[in-house]
Design a protein around this motif. Structure first.
Motif, mmCIF file in Angstrom:
data_model
loop_
_atom_site.group_PDB
_atom_site.id
_atom_site.type_symbol
_atom_site.label_atom_id
_atom_site.label_comp_id
_atom_site.label_asym_id
_atom_site.label_seq_id
_atom_site.Cartn_x
_atom_site.Cartn_y
_atom_site.Cartn_z
ATOM 1 N N GLN A 40 -21.971 0.152 12.063
ATOM 2 C CA GLN A 40 -20.784 -1.413 12.204
ATOM 3 C C GLN A 40 -21.527 -2.664 12.213
ATOM 4 O O GLN A 40 -20.268 -3.900 11.905
ATOM 5 C CB GLN A 40 -20.053 -0.991 13.328
ATOM 6 N N ARG A 58 -0.511 3.644 29.984
ATOM 7 C CA ARG A 58 0.260 3.505 28.525
ATOM 8 C C ARG A 58 1.126 4.208 27.528
ATOM 9 O O ARG A 58 1.060 4.495 26.399
ATOM 10 C CB ARG A 58 -0.952 2.609 27.394
ATOM 11 N N THR A 59 2.244 4.612 28.175
ATOM 12 C CA THR A 59 3.199 5.145 28.077
ATOM 13 C C THR A 59 4.147 4.581 27.585
ATOM 14 O O THR A 59 4.772 3.744 27.916
ATOM 15 C CB THR A 59 3.463 6.163 28.898
ATOM 16 N N ASP A 93 -11.400 -2.407 13.957
ATOM 17 C CA ASP A 93 -10.965 -1.910 15.136
ATOM 18 C C ASP A 93 -11.746 -0.433 14.675
ATOM 19 O O ASP A 93 -11.683 0.245 14.061
ATOM 20 C CB ASP A 93 -9.655 -1.850 15.610
ATOM 21 N N ARG A 131 -10.216 2.333 16.271
ATOM 22 C CA ARG A 131 -9.275 2.923 16.134
ATOM 23 C C ARG A 131 -8.767 3.466 14.554
ATOM 24 O O ARG A 131 -8.354 2.327 14.403
ATOM 25 C CB ARG A 131 -8.529 2.600 17.049
ATOM 26 N N SER A 135 -0.236 -5.436 28.399
ATOM 27 C CA SER A 135 1.034 -5.588 27.090
ATOM 28 C C SER A 135 1.666 -7.965 26.991
ATOM 29 O O SER A 135 1.362 -8.060 26.176
ATOM 30 C CB SER A 135 1.871 -4.807 26.485
ATOM 31 N N GLY A 191 -6.098 -4.595 19.941
ATOM 32 C CA GLY A 191 -5.364 -3.560 20.228
ATOM 33 C C GLY A 191 -4.092 -5.357 20.932
ATOM 34 O O GLY A 191 -3.163 -5.908 19.749
ATOM 35 N N VAL A 192 -2.974 -4.727 21.299
ATOM 36 C CA VAL A 192 -2.009 -5.761 21.613
ATOM 37 C C VAL A 192 -2.339 -7.405 21.626
ATOM 38 O O VAL A 192 -1.724 -7.579 21.013
ATOM 39 C CB VAL A 192 -1.725 -5.662 23.321
ATOM 40 N N ALA A 219 -10.113 2.891 23.473
ATOM 41 C CA ALA A 219 -11.067 2.236 22.384
ATOM 42 C C ALA A 219 -12.425 3.318 23.315
ATOM 43 O O ALA A 219 -12.377 3.364 24.784
ATOM 44 C CB ALA A 219 -11.947 1.501 22.410
ATOM 45 N N GLY A 275 -5.583 6.973 24.295
ATOM 46 C CA GLY A 275 -5.468 5.523 23.002
ATOM 47 C C GLY A 275 -6.368 4.163 23.275
ATOM 48 O O GLY A 275 -6.617 3.815 22.405
HETATM 49 P P1 NAD Z 1 -7.809 -3.293 24.878
HETATM 50 O O1 NAD Z 1 -7.665 -4.778 25.289
HETATM 51 O O2 NAD Z 1 -8.391 -2.358 25.837
HETATM 52 O O3 NAD Z 1 -8.854 -3.505 23.597
HETATM 53 C C1 NAD Z 1 -8.998 -4.025 22.787
HETATM 54 C C2 NAD Z 1 -8.744 -3.163 21.321
HETATM 55 O O4 NAD Z 1 -10.541 -3.364 21.060
HETATM 56 C C3 NAD Z 1 -8.485 -1.505 21.267
HETATM 57 O O5 NAD Z 1 -8.089 -2.122 20.085
HETATM 58 C C4 NAD Z 1 -9.673 -1.510 20.479
HETATM 59 O O6 NAD Z 1 -9.393 -0.357 20.110
HETATM 60 C C5 NAD Z 1 -10.635 -2.280 20.356
HETATM 61 N N1 NAD Z 1 -11.965 -1.720 20.925
HETATM 62 C C6 NAD Z 1 -12.455 -1.507 21.416
HETATM 63 N N2 NAD Z 1 -13.862 -1.850 21.132
HETATM 64 C C7 NAD Z 1 -14.774 -2.016 19.498
HETATM 65 C C8 NAD Z 1 -16.051 -1.464 19.374
HETATM 66 N N3 NAD Z 1 -16.838 -1.397 19.825
HETATM 67 N N4 NAD Z 1 -15.469 -2.277 18.156
HETATM 68 C C9 NAD Z 1 -14.079 -3.040 17.675
HETATM 69 N N5 NAD Z 1 -13.356 -2.924 18.361
HETATM 70 C C10 NAD Z 1 -13.322 -2.001 19.042
HETATM 71 O O7 NAD Z 1 -6.421 -2.987 24.071
HETATM 72 P P2 NAD Z 1 -4.684 -3.226 24.437
HETATM 73 O O8 NAD Z 1 -5.094 -3.624 23.533
HETATM 74 O O9 NAD Z 1 -4.963 -2.668 25.786
HETATM 75 O O10 NAD Z 1 -4.553 -1.169 24.509
HETATM 76 C C11 NAD Z 1 -5.442 -0.065 24.225
HETATM 77 C C12 NAD Z 1 -4.180 1.167 23.924
HETATM 78 O O11 NAD Z 1 -2.965 1.035 24.677
HETATM 79 C C13 NAD Z 1 -3.895 1.044 22.468
HETATM 80 O O12 NAD Z 1 -4.064 2.277 21.727
HETATM 81 C C14 NAD Z 1 -2.616 0.645 22.036
HETATM 82 O O13 NAD Z 1 -1.661 0.820 21.734
HETATM 83 C C15 NAD Z 1 -1.854 1.153 23.398
HETATM 84 N N6 NAD Z 1 -1.216 0.341 24.556
HETATM 85 C C16 NAD Z 1 0.250 1.493 24.710
HETATM 86 C C17 NAD Z 1 1.371 0.779 25.217
HETATM 87 C C18 NAD Z 1 2.447 1.557 25.621
HETATM 88 O O14 NAD Z 1 2.458 2.814 25.459
HETATM 89 N N7 NAD Z 1 3.101 1.030 26.728
HETATM 90 C C19 NAD Z 1 1.234 -0.687 25.234
HETATM 91 C C20 NAD Z 1 -0.166 -1.269 24.980
HETATM 92 C C21 NAD Z 1 -0.966 -0.633 24.383
#
Ligand code: NAD
Length: 383
Positions: A238, A120-121, A195, A197, A131, A174-175, A227, A225
């Protein structure tokens, strides 16, 4: 080189290539051979593929002839019996949850790239299928909930009386969660978000939602990034804080996932029972176990007047745009593994190539998948 595009299983509406993508393949000297009917559920006809320059063919022919096979889901055992060793297979295979299948693909000499493992860079953003598809899931989760809720979303002051705005609680920013916030706000709801984070607090607030804070979450910085699992003490605090918000919510959208693990249980049965009759929970984490103990994957259940929708593939409910964006993600990735002359070129010094390649040269080469496979093999088994 021949790029084979397969028709997905019956339950899937998306397709890895749309007619509009074909010119870009041709520019890179890659010819598309697509299975008859592959695009029909995404409203792309065989005639449209042919007109765009692809060859429509049978599944058997494609499996045997392709140098690179594009398929969103895993292939069947019968399919794999036809695929030649050395073929590259590219899709969204969730290798951390399908270790045995990955080991079998390695043994067959198939090179597997799983797009969900792309780091996820910033450089990888244009190839990030998690995403592009999660964004759709967040949007559709809210629309689905709005369709089921027996109330309005926005506040109304009418001559017949006033209607309060719907209260939406989103667990996981997240997304998908961020898009759900934006969509619910556009429809006029009051939105609360939780969340683990703390880094997402500012994004949540900038979308006009309230961020529910619980102190002392485990640091996710070392997990790229993502969780991480939380301590017992944090989970209890929580749960208590979430319970207050769940009881007041008309809609709860749960999106919390931890890569390679079962989704955390965030909404207990007692919390569901504290919600008003007619309330709706959309559980996007259903595929990895769900964020409620009552969630059933790809099914809607009703518990004491609360409907819980276990939605693992909401992206598939928007098949044209989901395929368009997925197809663009693939097109953005292909230059990393093919030359402009249309030849395969695997450069494992590239972090995106290395991070997304699961099997190559007859072996599991993806570090995390390999270590999970090793820990799951019985003692003394061949590795
Ligand atoms: P995901 O689908 O893995 O998880 C969804 C969300 O659930 C996350 O925000 C996570 O923190 C949250 N979560 C997990 N356990 C939890 C709990 N016990 N209670 C409450 N919330 C909880 O997330 P994602 O959308 O795939 O994103 C994951 C990471 O990747 C993030 O840091 C995001 O910013 C990053 N990201 C980076 C890029 C990039 O730069 N290419 C693109 C998209 C996402």
């Amino acid at each position: 080189m021949i790029i084979g595009v397969l028709k997905e299983p019956e339950h899937e509406t998306r397709v890895a290539v749309l007619p509009e993508h074909i010119a870009a393949y041709q520019k890179r000297n890659l010819s598309i051979r697509i299975e008859a009917g592959a695009g029909s559920a995404a409203w792309a006809s065989d005639a449209a593929y042919t007109a765009a320059g692809a060859t429509v063919s049978s599944r058997t022919d494609i499996l045997a002839a392709a140098d690179i096979l594009l398929s969103i889901h895993l292939l069947t055992t019968a399919d794999l019996a036809i695929v030649r060793p050395g073929t590259v297979l590219l899709g969204v295979f969730q290798p951390l949850y399908h270790i045995t299948a990955m080991a079998e693909l390695a043994a067959k000499g198939i090179t597997v790239f799983s797009m969900d493992m792309i780091p996820r860079t910033t450089r990888a953003q244009s190839m990030d299928v998690l995403s592009s598809q999660a964004n759709i899931a967040g949007y559709k989760a809210v629309l689905l909930a709005a369709g089921l809720l027996p109330h309005y979303f926005p506040m109304f002051m009418t001559a017949a009386g006033s209607i309060p705005p719907a209260r939406v609680l989103i667990l996981g920013a997240g997304v998908a969660g961020l898009q759900a916030i934006a969509t619910a706000k556009r429809l006029g709801a009051v939105v609360e978000v939780f969340d683990t984070r703390p880094a997402v607090k500012e994004e949540v607030m900038s979308l006009g939602a309230r961020f529910v804070e619980v102190e002392g979450a485990a640091d996710a910085a070392a997990a790229g990034g993502y969780a991480v699992e939380q301590s017992q003490d944090f989970q209890q605090r929580q749960q208590a804080r979430i319970a207050e918000s769940v009881a007041k919510a008309d809609i709860v959208i749960t999106t919390a996932q931890i890569p390679g693990k079962k989704a955390p249980l965030l909404v207990s049965t007692a919390m569901v029972e504290s919600m008003r009759a007619g309330s709706v929970i959309i559980d996007i984490a259903a595929a990895t176990g769900g964020n409620t103990p009552l969630t059933q994957n790809d099914a809607t259940i009703e518990h004491q007047g609360v409907r819980i929708v276990g939605a693992s593939n909401l992206a598939g409910t928007l098949p044209s745009d989901a395929s368009k964006l997925y197809g663009k993600n693939i097109l953005n990735f292909l230059p990393l593994v093919t030359t402009a002359e249309g030849q395969l070129n695997l450069n494992f010094a590239d972090d995106i190539v290395k991070g997304s390649c699961i099997t190559h040269g007859g072996e599991l080469i993806h570090d995390k998948t390999k270590s999970l496979a090793t820990s799951q093999l019985p003692v003394g088994a061949a590795q």
